[in-house]
Write a protein that holds these residues in place. Structure first.
Motif, mmCIF file in Angstrom:
data_model
loop_
_atom_site.group_PDB
_atom_site.id
_atom_site.type_symbol
_atom_site.label_atom_id
_atom_site.label_comp_id
_atom_site.label_asym_id
_atom_site.label_seq_id
_atom_site.Cartn_x
_atom_site.Cartn_y
_atom_site.Cartn_z
ATOM 1 N N VAL A 45 41.535 12.329 61.570
ATOM 2 C CA VAL A 45 42.613 13.057 60.889
ATOM 3 C C VAL A 45 41.979 14.088 59.963
ATOM 4 N N PHE A 46 42.522 15.305 60.010
ATOM 5 C CA PHE A 46 41.903 16.407 59.279
ATOM 6 C C PHE A 46 42.055 16.232 57.768
ATOM 7 N N PHE A 47 40.949 16.433 57.066
ATOM 8 C CA PHE A 47 40.949 16.470 55.597
ATOM 9 C C PHE A 47 39.896 17.465 55.157
ATOM 10 N N ASN A 48 40.279 18.353 54.239
ATOM 11 C CA ASN A 48 39.353 19.361 53.740
ATOM 12 C C ASN A 48 39.297 19.282 52.225
ATOM 13 N N LYS A 49 38.146 18.913 51.708
ATOM 14 C CA LYS A 49 37.984 18.772 50.267
ATOM 15 C C LYS A 49 38.202 20.099 49.542
ATOM 16 N N ALA A 50 37.843 21.199 50.187
ATOM 17 C CA ALA A 50 37.962 22.515 49.548
ATOM 18 C C ALA A 50 39.406 22.879 49.237
ATOM 19 N N GLN A 51 40.376 22.245 49.948
ATOM 20 C CA GLN A 51 41.779 22.565 49.711
ATOM 21 C C GLN A 51 42.322 21.930 48.436
ATOM 22 N N VAL A 52 41.483 21.307 47.643
ATOM 23 C CA VAL A 52 41.943 20.782 46.351
ATOM 24 C C VAL A 52 42.461 21.919 45.481
ATOM 25 N N ASN A 53 41.856 23.111 45.600
ATOM 26 C CA ASN A 53 42.359 24.279 44.862
ATOM 27 C C ASN A 53 43.774 24.626 45.299
ATOM 28 N N VAL A 97 62.263 22.850 48.935
ATOM 29 C CA VAL A 97 60.883 23.335 49.024
ATOM 30 C C VAL A 97 60.354 23.035 50.423
ATOM 31 N N VAL A 98 59.756 24.047 51.050
ATOM 32 C CA VAL A 98 59.087 23.867 52.338
ATOM 33 C C VAL A 98 57.644 24.317 52.181
ATOM 34 N N ASP A 99 56.713 23.444 52.571
ATOM 35 C CA ASP A 99 55.289 23.715 52.432
ATOM 36 C C ASP A 99 54.663 23.834 53.819
ATOM 37 N N LEU A 100 54.123 25.015 54.114
ATOM 38 C CA LEU A 100 53.429 25.264 55.376
ATOM 39 C C LEU A 100 51.946 25.459 55.091
ATOM 40 N N ASP A 101 51.122 24.565 55.603
ATOM 41 C CA ASP A 101 49.673 24.695 55.442
ATOM 42 C C ASP A 101 48.999 24.303 56.754
ATOM 43 N N PRO A 102 49.102 25.154 57.776
ATOM 44 C CA PRO A 102 48.547 24.807 59.085
ATOM 45 C C PRO A 102 47.050 25.072 59.158
ATOM 46 N N TYR A 103 46.450 24.572 60.209
ATOM 47 C CA TYR A 103 45.044 24.859 60.494
ATOM 48 C C TYR A 103 45.034 26.160 61.308
ATOM 49 N N GLY A 120 34.034 25.214 52.290
ATOM 50 C CA GLY A 120 34.807 26.086 53.150
ATOM 51 C C GLY A 120 35.594 25.300 54.176
ATOM 52 N N PRO A 121 36.067 25.977 55.221
ATOM 53 C CA PRO A 121 36.871 25.279 56.230
ATOM 54 C C PRO A 121 36.034 24.259 56.979
ATOM 55 N N LYS A 122 36.649 23.138 57.290
ATOM 56 C CA LYS A 122 35.958 22.061 57.999
ATOM 57 C C LYS A 122 36.415 22.008 59.454
ATOM 58 N N LEU A 123 35.855 21.057 60.174
ATOM 59 C CA LEU A 123 36.168 20.927 61.596
ATOM 60 C C LEU A 123 37.588 20.442 61.807
ATOM 61 N N ARG A 124 38.186 20.937 62.885
ATOM 62 C CA ARG A 124 39.494 20.433 63.272
ATOM 63 C C ARG A 124 39.378 18.947 63.625
ATOM 64 N N ALA A 125 40.404 18.190 63.293
ATOM 65 C CA ALA A 125 40.364 16.742 63.520
ATOM 66 C C ALA A 125 40.167 16.436 64.999
ATOM 67 N N LEU A 171 28.809 24.306 58.609
ATOM 68 C CA LEU A 171 30.114 23.951 58.058
ATOM 69 C C LEU A 171 30.050 22.758 57.117
ATOM 70 N N ILE A 172 29.265 21.742 57.470
ATOM 71 C CA ILE A 172 29.289 20.517 56.662
ATOM 72 C C ILE A 172 27.932 20.131 56.102
ATOM 73 N N GLY A 173 26.855 20.803 56.521
ATOM 74 C CA GLY A 173 25.554 20.553 55.923
ATOM 75 C C GLY A 173 24.742 19.477 56.627
#
Length: 581
Positions: free
Chosen positions: A26-34, A188-194, A516-521, A532-534
């Motif tokens: 399942v996709f999770f990106n730490k950078a999206q905390v901002n 409220v509608v939230d759109l945050d696609p990959y 930055g952006p991470k791998l798609r799930a 991408l991930i080091g």
């Protein structure tokens, strides 16, 4: 359950915790905390503004109903006098005032908590943070079309306790279908696609209530910034230009696209905050319904002409308005705003757009959000970053689309660069406004025309001579003309922004490497994803060799061994080439 937990990593962000599987299911990106922190800050402000608007509307209705009661009382008093004069008696049955009931709330002005839709939930972290951290929020509906993501979201809802269970619900469905079948259902509608949100916009603008909030993210920056102009046009209906302002143009292309989708249903947007952070753009717009107000849309859109030689740009509005008696007449804009060749360097123009050329922020909202963030700094994990972005946004000129780059101007003329404070002083001393931009540390928004900007640079070059260039070079053509304005480089008190004067950080570095952006799930993580991930992630628990990868590596090794036995490939000689021909 204990054996299952060994396959998961517990991630805590804000007040929410999620279980993340180690196999990148399942996709999770730490950078999206901002992104999530900024969304929470805007949502808190939206709830506050919505409550104020509801109370104002309610008080207005009460005052109007009170005036009606007074009119009824006066009319009944007259009828009572007539009745007394006729019958000699009085009726005591007076009118009773009904409790005020509105569509937005319950009786006596109690507003319903806003209902939120997260259209693409993945792990559900965003929905959980909304439910646990925002006071006064209502039901949060989390959708996803991936079964593994829905299962992960439901698992995380239970993992976060009773508050999350009571407020968050997860469904396995196509977000577009759900939004289309629930028109004007969500506050409220939230759109945050990959990637691109373009396929969700048409259904999203229909599912938002009147005056509701649409929050939209676009991460396909290569497309929006001019890497693939034809793809951008097919997705967003605008053609991008590859200028220094391309990231702000990306914001304005996204806003123009949302407006276009909203107009099809007699709706229009009002942006309250639009930001470019990290590797994406994020816009927050309110959506209203009005067939008459929708007619102003052509006044908010413009085409952009950009010179291929000196990068000077000019905006051409799509439409104009003409007052006529007590009404307004809408007409096509008068153009063109530029000649066939650039008046500064003689080169041709590229045309892009249309883009949103009206303000992309609401200054009152930005100031209020900034104050709220400062007062609750401990509740934002990415406080430093969002505070820096909001501080820079609060100082931008709202009525100036796009911006200039000081280094780009100097690159055109092949000269050394003046300091930012000196250039700002020259613009202010010429009685024009200038500000920075949150998109680029070297970007400057100004209402000064390009003639004045180039005159400032001509005067600078006179004091700082350069080497002679080809007479056909755009910089040579510009410098061959004498300045027509007097330029004063003396230091002006307004040359430093308020943030600079207070030494407030505005542009912060990334908190860690590979931010930055991470791998798609679902993708297998291999050595090619180091950028991408080091290395640490590759060499850690994420690079457990799968059977397919092991087979591939064995095949490569076998081929290498065979090649070593056969020896290196023999280079073709001239005899071989002649024989084959």
């Amino acid at each position: 359950m204990e054996s299952d937990l060994n396959d998961y990593t517990v991630i805590k962000e804000g007040e929410a915790e999620i279980l993340l599987h180690k196999k990148n299911q399942v996709f999770f990106n730490k950078a999206q905390v901002n992104n999530r922190d900024m969304s929470i800050a805007v949502l808190r402000e939206f709830i506050s503004k919505r409550k104020q608007e509801h109370e104002a509307k309610l008080s207005k209705r009460r005052s109007s109903s009170a005036s009606k009661v007074i009119e009824n009382d006066s009319s009944e008093a007259l009828s009572k006098d007539e009745t007394l004069s006729e019958n000699g008696r009085e009726h005591n049955d007076g009118p009773t005032q009904e409790p005020v009931k509105t569509n937005e709330g319950f009786a006596y002005g109690e507003a319903k908590p806003p209902k939120v839709l997260e259209a693409l939930s993945a792990s559900g972290l965003r929905a959980l943070r909304y439910a646990r951290e925002i006071e006064g929020i209502g039901q949060v509906v989390a959708l996803d079309n991936d079964l593994a993501s829905v299962e992960a979201c439901q698992r995380n809802i239970k993992f976060n306790g009773s508050v999350a269970i009571s407020k968050v619900e997860s469904h396995h469905t196509d977000a577009r279908v759900h939004m289309l079948t629930n028109p004007k259902e969500f506050d409220v509608v939230d759109l945050d696609p990959y990637g691109s949100p373009s396929i969700f916009l048409d259904s999203a603008v229909q599912s938002v209530t009147d005056g509701g909030l649409l929050m939209c993210t676009a991460t396909d920056m290569a497309v929006l910034c001019g890497g693939n102009g034809e793809v951008c046009y097919s997705k967003y209906g605008s053609y991008p230009l590859r200028g220094k302002y391309c990231h702000e143009m990306a914001l304005r292309i996204l806003l123009a696209s949302i407006e276009s989708h909203a107009n099809r249903y007699k709706r229009y947007i009002v942006p309250v905050l639009s930001v470019q952070m990290d590797f994406y753009v994020r816009v927050f717009v309110r959506i209203y319904t009005s067939a008459s107000a929708m007619k102003n849309t052509p006044l908010k859109l413009s085409y952009v002409y950009q010179c291929i030689g000196c990068d000077s740009f000019h905006l051409q509005p799509v439409g104009r308005s003409l007052p006529k008696n007590n009404s307004v007449r809408y007409l096509p804009a008068i153009g063109p705003v530029v000649t066939q060749e650039c008046s500064h360097c003689g080169k041709k123009y590229n045309m892009g757009g249309p883009i949103w050329s009206a303000p992309i922020h609401d200054q009152e909202w930005v100031t209020s959000i900034l104050d709220s963030v400062k007062s609750m700094k401990d509740r934002y994990p990415a406080y430093d970053r969002i505070y820096a972005v909001l501080t820079t946004v609060s100082e931008e000129l709202l009525d100036v689309p796009l911006f200039l780059s000081l280094h780009n101007l100097c690159a055109t003329l092949k000269c050394i660069s003046p300091s930012a404070a000196m250039f700002r002083s020259a613009v202010i001393n010429a009685n024009y406004r200038i500000s920075g931009t949150h998109v680029n540390p070297l970007g400057m928004k100004t209402d000064a025309p390009m003639e004045v900007i180039w005159d400032i640079m001509r005067c600078w070059v006179k004091n700082h001579p350069i080497k002679a260039q080809s007479p056909e070079h755009p910089g040579s053509v510009i410098l061959s003309k004498e300045p027509s304005h007097q330029v004063d480089f003396s230091r002006h008190i307004g040359s430093l922004s308020k943030a600079q004067a207070k030494k407030v950080a505005r542009f912060l570095p990334n908190p860690e490497k590979h931010w930055g952006p991470k791998l798609r799930a679902g993708r297998q993580i291999t050595s090619k994803h180091v950028s991408l991930i080091g290395h640490e992630a590759i060499n850690g628990h994420l690079n457990q060799p799968h059977e397919e990868e092991v087979k591939e590596e064995e095949e490569v090794e076998q081929k290498g061994n065979v090649q070593e036995e056969l020896g290196p490939k023999r280079q073709k000689t001239t005899e071989d080439i002649s024989s084959t021909s």
